[in-house]
Scaffold this active site. Structure first.
Site, PDB file in Angstrom:
ATOM      1  N   CYS A 121       0.981  -1.191   0.146  1.00 17.84           N
ATOM      2  CA  CYS A 121      -0.800  -0.070  -0.062  1.00 17.84           C
ATOM      3  C   CYS A 121       1.074   1.354  -0.079  1.00 17.84           C
ATOM      4  CB  CYS A 121      -0.945  -0.441   1.378  1.00 17.84           C
ATOM      5  SG  CYS A 121      -2.049  -1.018   1.538  1.00 17.84           S
ATOM      6  N   CYS A 205      -6.166  -8.264  -2.507  1.00 16.03           N
ATOM      7  CA  CYS A 205      -6.649  -7.770  -1.262  1.00 16.03           C
ATOM      8  C   CYS A 205      -8.571  -8.066  -0.784  1.00 16.03           C
ATOM      9  CB  CYS A 205      -5.399  -6.435  -0.759  1.00 16.03           C
ATOM     10  SG  CYS A 205      -3.515  -6.866  -0.400  1.00 16.03           S
ATOM     11  N   CYS A 228      -5.192   1.171   4.456  1.00 14.49           N
ATOM     12  CA  CYS A 228      -4.430   1.162   3.663  1.00 14.49           C
ATOM     13  C   CYS A 228      -3.355   2.287   4.040  1.00 14.49           C
ATOM     14  CB  CYS A 228      -4.932   1.680   2.216  1.00 14.49           C
ATOM     15  SG  CYS A 228      -5.292   3.182   1.841  1.00 14.49           S
TER      16      CYS A 228
END
Length: 238
Positions: A121, A205, A228
């Site tokens: 991320c 994800c 994130c």
């Protein structure tokens, strides 16, 4: 540039005592009128994104809309993004992506999400956005309290440590408000919603949500991770 105390106080007073829908309308109209050139919106073009984007388009379709193209999105998300931009008449879509060099150096086989999702991320979302954050004083987001426990105490006006402000016009909205607004405005739905995806991020994800789970349960399922990194949890106070 940080907001002045007077500017922040004006924002905090918007929509006090109003319905969630009225609050969102007041916030968007005020921001568009008073902070032109200083505000941008971050959108995932996910399951509920059409609502905030529609409200933005009603007030000022020239306000920049940033989309983080992580290179791991569902193809349906990219098609939906383009569909919504055209449908709503948005004039200033800006796409941010990690550089090819960074991807080759830190995730050459596209496997980083599997063993270090925080690092993935950071590479694909946080760092590209960080590069443009200083250009704006206010950032609009589509987060809502009802989405998860990590957002249960989310304020509409969310001052940041650097003096900028995140604005969450839909913070008070419930799922019924979202559904009603989308039907009333005839907004197209993300195609993955019909398959049980109620919060849509990157392919590795994201999974469909099971009955009884909150809308973000399909993100990083089975992991402690719940955000994130662009946003931090805002849990309800005990």
């Amino acid at each position: 540039m940080a907001l002045t105390g007077k500017e922040l106080e004006i924002l905090r007073q918007l929509g006090e005592g109003e319905t969630p829908q009225k609050t969102a309308s007041l916030v968007l109209s005020k921001v568009a009128a008073q902070f032109a050139g200083r505000v941008a919106l971050i959108s995932s073009f996910g399951a509920e994104s059409a609502v905030l984007l529609a409200l933005l388009a009603q007030n000022d379709p020239q306000i920049p809309v940033y989309f983080l193209d992580t290179k791991r999105h569902f193809p349906e998300t990219l098609l939906y993004r383009d569909q919504l931009v055209q449908f709503l008449g948005l004039k200033n879509l800006r796409i941010l992506s990690p550089s090819d060099e960074a991807l080759k150096d830190r995730d050459p086989q596209d496997q980083l999400a599997g063993f270090d999702p925080d690092a993935c991320c950071a590479l694909r979302k946080v760092e590209p956005l960080d590069a443009v954050l200083p250009e704006f004083d206010l950032w609009l987001t589509g987060r809502k309290r009802m989405q998860s426990l990590t957002r249960a105490a989310l304020p509409v006006i969310e001052p940041q440590k650097d003096g900028t402000v995140k604005i969450n016009p839909l913070a008070q909205w419930q799922q019924a408000d979202i559904t009603h607004f989308m039907r009333e405005k005839g907004l197209p739905q993300h195609p993955l919603v019909a398959k049980g995806y109620l919060s849509i991020g990157c392919v590795p994800c994201t999974r469909p949500v099971k009955e009884g789970e909150d809308s973000r349960a399909g993100r990083w399922a089975g992991k402690v991770k719940m955000e994130c990194g662009i946003h931090r949890p805002v849990p309800r106070q005990a």
